[in-house]
Design an enzyme around this catalytic site. Structure first.
Site, PDB file in Angstrom:
ATOM      1  N   TYR A   1      16.048 -61.612   9.523  1.00 51.30           N
ATOM      2  CA  TYR A   1      16.740 -62.775   8.974  1.00 51.30           C
ATOM      3  C   TYR A   1      18.207 -62.411   8.768  1.00 51.30           C
ATOM      4  CZ  TYR A   1      11.987 -64.353   7.747  1.00 51.30           C
ATOM      5  OH  TYR A   1      10.661 -64.719   7.769  1.00 51.30           O
TER       6      TYR A   1
ATOM      7  N   SER B   1       6.304 -71.885   5.562  1.00 49.69           N
ATOM      8  CA  SER B   1       6.609 -73.284   5.896  1.00 49.69           C
ATOM      9  C   SER B   1       5.549 -74.227   5.334  1.00 49.69           C
ATOM     10  CB  SER B   1       6.735 -73.477   7.412  1.00 49.69           C
ATOM     11  OG  SER B   1       7.839 -72.769   7.916  1.00 49.69           O
ATOM     12  N   PRO B   2       5.198 -74.077   4.045  1.00 44.45           N
ATOM     13  CA  PRO B   2       4.144 -74.919   3.471  1.00 44.45           C
ATOM     14  C   PRO B   2       4.546 -76.383   3.345  1.00 44.45           C
ATOM     15  CG  PRO B   2       5.230 -73.675   1.740  1.00 44.45           C
ATOM     16  CD  PRO B   2       5.764 -73.147   3.049  1.00 44.45           C
ATOM     17  N   LEU B   3       5.843 -76.659   3.492  1.00 44.96           N
ATOM     18  CA  LEU B   3       6.336 -78.039   3.438  1.00 44.96           C
ATOM     19  C   LEU B   3       6.800 -78.515   4.814  1.00 44.96           C
ATOM     20  CD1 LEU B   3       8.312 -77.813   0.078  1.00 44.96           C
ATOM     21  CD2 LEU B   3       5.986 -78.638   0.463  1.00 44.96           C
TER      22      LEU B   3
ATOM     23  N   ARG C   1       8.749 -77.126   7.036  1.00 44.75           N
ATOM     24  CA  ARG C   1      10.197 -76.963   7.185  1.00 44.75           C
ATOM     25  C   ARG C   1      10.956 -78.161   6.602  1.00 44.75           C
ATOM     26  NH1 ARG C   1       7.665 -74.895  11.517  1.00 44.75           N
ATOM     27  NH2 ARG C   1       7.892 -72.650  11.743  1.00 44.75           N
TER      28      ARG C   1
ATOM     29  N   PHE D   1       9.921 -81.258   6.341  1.00 45.58           N
ATOM     30  CA  PHE D   1       9.543 -82.580   6.850  1.00 45.58           C
ATOM     31  C   PHE D   1       8.585 -83.293   5.894  1.00 45.58           C
ATOM     32  CE2 PHE D   1       7.541 -85.712   9.620  1.00 45.58           C
ATOM     33  CZ  PHE D   1       8.621 -86.183  10.357  1.00 45.58           C
TER      34      PHE D   1
END
Length: 326
Positions: free
Chosen positions: A54, A201-203, A205, A207
């Site tokens: 990252y 990415s539980p949401l 990303r 969206f």
């Protein structure tokens, strides 16, 4: 903040994904990111997720600055195995024991710590034996360089082979209301072997929060602009799912993001989501999701709504799909 178990590792029930504080989601602001990190510590969110790629490297260096300023006990999970050149998204995957050892030493130096709490294999190279890599990581545990070993985006067979060499503490794979592949084999295997599961990415990303539309324009450097699920026609189709989540959130009296996280937390006591954010109010909302309990009727309503909808678009571009389910 509640606590949960990832194998034998106790962590805050909600973690914080730090990737976006360095790249992939547009310009970054270190001062704002440090504020978010300090607020996370105040809220008891003490499980921070990073990786050497990252930035590359910027994210680990940012967390080192935070750790120098923070008096609260924090647990750091970092990763190795994806090799990128600065400024390029293209990657190769290196799981060689020599690279694992060198990458670990580099991360220890950048983070400014003596031991990494959880060290993940970021992606698995199918051409390099997982058993040899696990032996090398086990040696790093024995040497006091890392406390726990994790794997990312692996299939159930690879997980079993790795776990037979040395206990795997956690598996990290994308998991949310619009990415549910892990429910078929990985989650049952983790439960069987007493391995924790960390959804990234539980949401979706962002969206699933309802913040996007089919006409959303992304900032320069935001890689979502290239992701198939955010392509305009696919996004228009996928917004139906978001509308269902928002409808339930209105009934419960919380946000769509909180419903999405509460649903994940309900899927098992060994599950610890790591939603990422660079904004204080989103951090606070996400942390509060641990106190939201969806009823059986609400969970059934959500499951039924999701089951009726097929998500349009792949998770990543072809380059990003490298090493998934390996």
């Amino acid at each position: 903040m509640q606590r949960r178990q990832l194998g034998k590792m106790a962590v805050s029930a909600m973690g914080l994904g730090c990737m976006g504080m360095s790249e992939f989601y547009g310009p970054h602001d270190d001062a704002e990111s440090l504020k978010v990190l300090h607020r996370a510590a105040e809220l008891g969110v003490s499980f921070l997720d990073t990786a050497d790629m990252y930035g590359p490297h910027h994210n680990e260096e940012l967390l080192a600055r935070f750790l120098q300023q923070c008096s609260s006990p924090m647990q750091i999970a970092t990763k190795f195995g994806i090799v990128r050149k600065p400024g390029e998204y293209a990657r190769t995957i290196d799981n060689s024991p020599a690279y694992a050892r060198a990458a670990c030493e580099a991360s220890l130096s950048r983070l400014g710590v003596d031991c990494i709490d959880l060290y993940y294999v970021h992606r698995v190279n199918r051409q390099q034996p997982i058993e040899e890599l696990m032996q090398a990581l086990a040696a790093l545990v024995a040497a006091g360089k890392i406390r726990h070993i994790g794997l990312c985006e692996v299939n159930a067979d690879t997980l079993r082979r790795a776990h037979a060499v040395h206990p795997v503490t956690a598996v990290q794979t994308e998991y949310s209301l619009w990415t549910r592949d892990v429910e078929q084999e990985i989650l049952p295997t983790c439960r069987e072997l007493d391995i924790g599961f960390v959804p990234y990415s539980p949401l979706g990303r962002g969206f699933l929060t309802g913040s996007f539309s089919a006409s959303t324009d992304f900032a320069e450097g935001d890689f979502r602009a290239s992701l198939p699920r955010f392509e305009k026609d696919n996004a228009r189709h996928n917004l139906v799912l978001v509308e269902r989540v928002q409808a339930l959130a209105a009934k419960v009296g919380c946000t769509a993001a909180q419903v999405s996280l509460a649903w994940l937390l309900s899927k098992g006591d060994n599950i610890v989501p790591i939603p990422g954010t660079r904004r204080l109010h989103y951090l606070e909302q996400n942390a509060a999701a641990v106190d939201i309990s969806l009823s059986v009727a609400e969970l059934t309503e959500l499951e039924s709504a999701v089951a009726e909808l097929a998500v349009a678009g792949e998770r990543y571009t072809a380059e990003g799909m490298k090493g998934l389910n390996a």
